[in-house]
Structure formats: structure tokens, C-alpha cells
Design an enzyme around this catalytic site. Structure first.
Site, PDB file in Angstrom:
ATOM      1  N   SER A   1      -7.114   1.226 -13.607  1.00  0.00           N
ATOM      2  CA  SER A   1      -7.818   0.020 -13.186  1.00  0.00           C
ATOM      3  C   SER A   1      -8.148  -0.862 -14.396  1.00  0.00           C
ATOM      4  CB  SER A   1      -9.062   0.405 -12.383  1.00  0.00           C
ATOM      5  OG  SER A   1      -9.578  -0.700 -11.687  1.00  0.00           O
TER       6      SER A   1
ATOM      7  N   ASP B   1      -3.496  -2.225  -2.105  1.00  0.00           N
ATOM      8  CA  ASP B   1      -4.330  -2.608  -3.236  1.00  0.00           C
ATOM      9  C   ASP B   1      -3.998  -4.045  -3.614  1.00  0.00           C
ATOM     10  OD1 ASP B   1      -5.776  -2.845  -5.574  1.00  0.00           O
ATOM     11  OD2 ASP B   1      -4.725  -1.254  -6.665  1.00  0.00           O
TER      12      ASP B   1
ATOM     13  N   HIS C   1      -6.652   1.438  -3.824  1.00  0.00           N
ATOM     14  CA  HIS C   1      -7.095   1.401  -5.218  1.00  0.00           C
ATOM     15  C   HIS C   1      -8.050   2.567  -5.491  1.00  0.00           C
ATOM     16  CE1 HIS C   1      -7.792  -0.674  -9.032  1.00  0.00           C
ATOM     17  NE2 HIS C   1      -9.053  -0.280  -8.922  1.00  0.00           N
TER      18      HIS C   1
END
Length: 343
Positions: free
Chosen positions: A190, A286, A316
Site C-alpha cells: 500500500s 481495489d 485492498h
């Protein structure tokens, strides 16, 4: 006779209930953009793990608590690991906490500089402890996890500078931690994927340490504009919504024009030459999916060796959901295999 008839009716009712339940759950997994994992569909339906509440209504401490709590909610128990050491690394602007994981076979080992996720404002050495344990054990490498400075107290480029300073320290001190300065990889998930991509650009631009390869797990690569198709598909659902992402970005890079900087938005870089090979992991459901994959294409077009793998049916953050998702272990196994080949 009555008992037999009653039992048959009971069995028919149970059968109808099972079929109806199956059909209902199947309807939850079916979307116009793909088929969602059954386990995730149930969790999302009942908001058991993903009901964070509006981020815009929370202060920074509440945001961090929410991010940190939910990053480990679906994680399994940490694997046993003996040799873990916490130290601080001095840099011109900060003392940077790092956690060093060293496997039992500790001589001239490859090194992974790991940058944790948490939207640049949360996460830390503890939230990603199990991932780093697994990485070290399964690649027989030293993992240096970086507790970089968080926004908004320390906005861009503070976190990136911390990652780069740790990279310099690792290169200069590799032998002292039983590592090999010629085998340094970077990895992150991320926001940590964003930082890992950016530090590869920075290391190249500053003629810094040579990075052997980069592993980017659902990385944000364009924080100037959230305008990809996947953001239009998944703006309001599936664990990371667009409104929250815009809030995180505003805390990390307050001035919009600064978000065009390639160290903030690596996808917007003009120069993709001489960057390390990459493994990029994306999640089907995502908003960040398309920009991660577009970044892989830019690297490949510039001549880098790139593998991009989209994991179907997941959202995600799935890499931390090993308690419920087999795809978490599948993705980690792909990462181990990739790094072992590169090392």
C-alpha cells in the site's frame, strides 16, 4: 407414520434453506466487475471487519487507531522467530526506528528493506511484524522494517527520506548485520509500496545504493489524480474508498501541485530508465489496481523486467488477511519465490 412424514418435511425445509442460503451468498459475490471471494462477500455484507465509519469525521489519533486495528484483524498468529532486534538509525532530521529480522543462517545474507502500509499516516513496526517474519524466514534474508515518520506531523517527503536514509545505512553497514550490500531489495504494501517505488527513483537519481529488485504490493502510484477505471468501479466499496484515500493523500501531501512530484506519484515520472526489476501485486477489487498495473507497464516499456499479478476476488489489504483468505498465502508464496530467484 406421522414421525416419518414430519422428518421428511424437516429434511425438505433444511434442503430448501441450504439452497436459498447458497443462492443468496452467490448473489453477494457476483458484481458487474468480477466475482468477489465468498468469505469477503459475507464479511462486507455484514460490515463485520470493514465498517470503519467516515474517516473525514475522525481526528488523526482515531484514524491511526482504526488503521492499525483493522490491519491486523484478519491476520493469523505471528510465526515463531528468534532473532529480532530493534535499533534506531540516525539521520540528519530524525532517529529512525527499525526492526531487524535475521534468520538462523546468518552470513552474507540478502537484505530486504520493508516499508509498511497504513496510508502514510498509520501502521508501524508492530502492524507488519508477521509479514516481516515470514519474509525473512521464507527467503532466508535479513529484513529491515522501517518505522518511518508519519503524516500529517511529518508530511511528504519525510517518510521517503527516512526510507532512503535507512537504505544508505543498510548499504554501508551490511556486513555488520551479516548482510550482503550487493543484494538489497525493497518491498512494501500500500503506502509502503508507494514509498518503495519512489525510493528506487531516488536511489537512481542520487547515484545511491544499487537496488536488486522491488516488490510493490497494491501500491498507490498516482496520488495527483484518482482517475483510473478501477477508481470509478470501486470508489465507494471494498475496504478502501475514494473519499478516504483523498483524505489520506491530503494529510501526506497537503499541496496538490506537490502530488505531481514523481517521488510522491511515481507513475508521473518522466524517466523510467535504469530502475530495478519489479514484482507488482494488485487486488481485483481495489481502486489502486489500475495505477499499480500501469506502473508495471511503464517500467516494462523502459526495459525493466516486470511481473504483474492481479489476485482475483480480493480487496485492498488482502495480504494481511491470512486468517480467512488463501490468496494471502498465495501472494506471499509468489513473493518468496520471486525474491529467492533474484537473490
Amino acid at each position: 407414520m406421522k414421525k416419518t412424514k414430519g422428518f421428511k418435511i424437516f429434511i425438505v425445509i433444511i434442503f430448501i434453506f441450504i439452497i436459498a442460503s447458497f443462492l443468496i451468498i452467490q448473489s453477494w459475490t457476483t458484481t458487474s466487475h468480477g466475482k468477489l471471494s465468498t468469505k469477503l462477500a459475507i464479511l462486507l455484507k455484514y460490515n463485520k471487519y470493514f465498517n470503519y465509519g467516515p474517516i473525514k469525521e475522525k481526528n488523526i489519533n482515531e484514524i491511526r487507531q482504526t488503521l492499525d486495528k483493522n490491519s491486523v484483524k484478519l491476520s493469523g498468529k505471528p510465526i515463531p522467530f528468534d532473532n529480532i532486534k530493534n535499533i534506531n538509525i540516525s539521520s540528519p532530521k530524525a532517529q529512525i526506528p527499525v526492526r531487524i529480522y535475521t534468520p538462523k543462517t546468518s552470513n552474507n545474507l540478502p537484505i530486504i528493506v520493508y516499508s509498511h502500509g497504513g496510508a502514510w499516516v498509520g501502521g508501524g513496526l508492530d502492524t507488519h511484524d508477521n509479514i516481516c517474519r515470514k519474509l525473512s524466514k521464507n527467503t532466508n534474508s535479513i529484513v529491515v522494517s522501517v518505522g518511518y515518520r508519519l503524516a500529517p506531523e511529518n508530511p511528504f517527503p519525510a517518510a521517503l527520506n527516512d526510507i532512503y536514509n535507512v537504505l544508505l545505512w543498510v548499504y554501508k553497514n551490511a556486513e555488520s548485520i551479516n548482510g550482503n550490500a550487493n543484494k538489497i531489495a525493497v518491498a512494501g504494501d500500500s503506502s509502503g509500496g508507494n514509498l518503495s517505488a519512489a525510493v528506487c527513483h531516488m536511489a537512481r537519481d542520487k547515484s545511491g545504493p544499487k537496488i536488486l529488485c522491488q516488490v510493490l504490493i497494491y501500491p498507490p502510484t498516482n496520488i495527483y489524480e484518482l482517475n483510473s477505471n478501477s477508481w470509478s468501479y470501486f470508489a465507494n466499496d471494498f475496504n478502501l474508498n475514494k473519499e478516504d484515500m483523498e483524505k489520506y493523500i491530503s494529510l501526506y501531501v497537503p499541496y496538490k501541485e506537490d502530488r505531481k512530484n514523481p517521488y510522491a506519484s511515481p507513475l508521473l515520472a518522466k524517466n523510467f530508465n535504469s530502475l530495478p526489476p519489479a514484482l507488482i501485486i494488485t487486488a481485483e477489487f481495489d481502486g489502486l489496481r489500475d495505477e499499480g498495473e500501469a506502473y508495471g507497464k511503464k517500467l516494462k516499456d523502459a526495459g525493466a523486467q516486470v511481473i504483474v499479478t492481479r489476485y482475483k476476488g480480493v480487496v485492498h489489504g488482502f495480504i494481511e488477511m491470512d486468517k480467512v483468505l488463501k490468496e494471502s498465502d498465495e501472494a506471499l508464496n509468489e513473493i518468496y519465490s520471486y525474491l529467492n530467484k533474484k537473490f
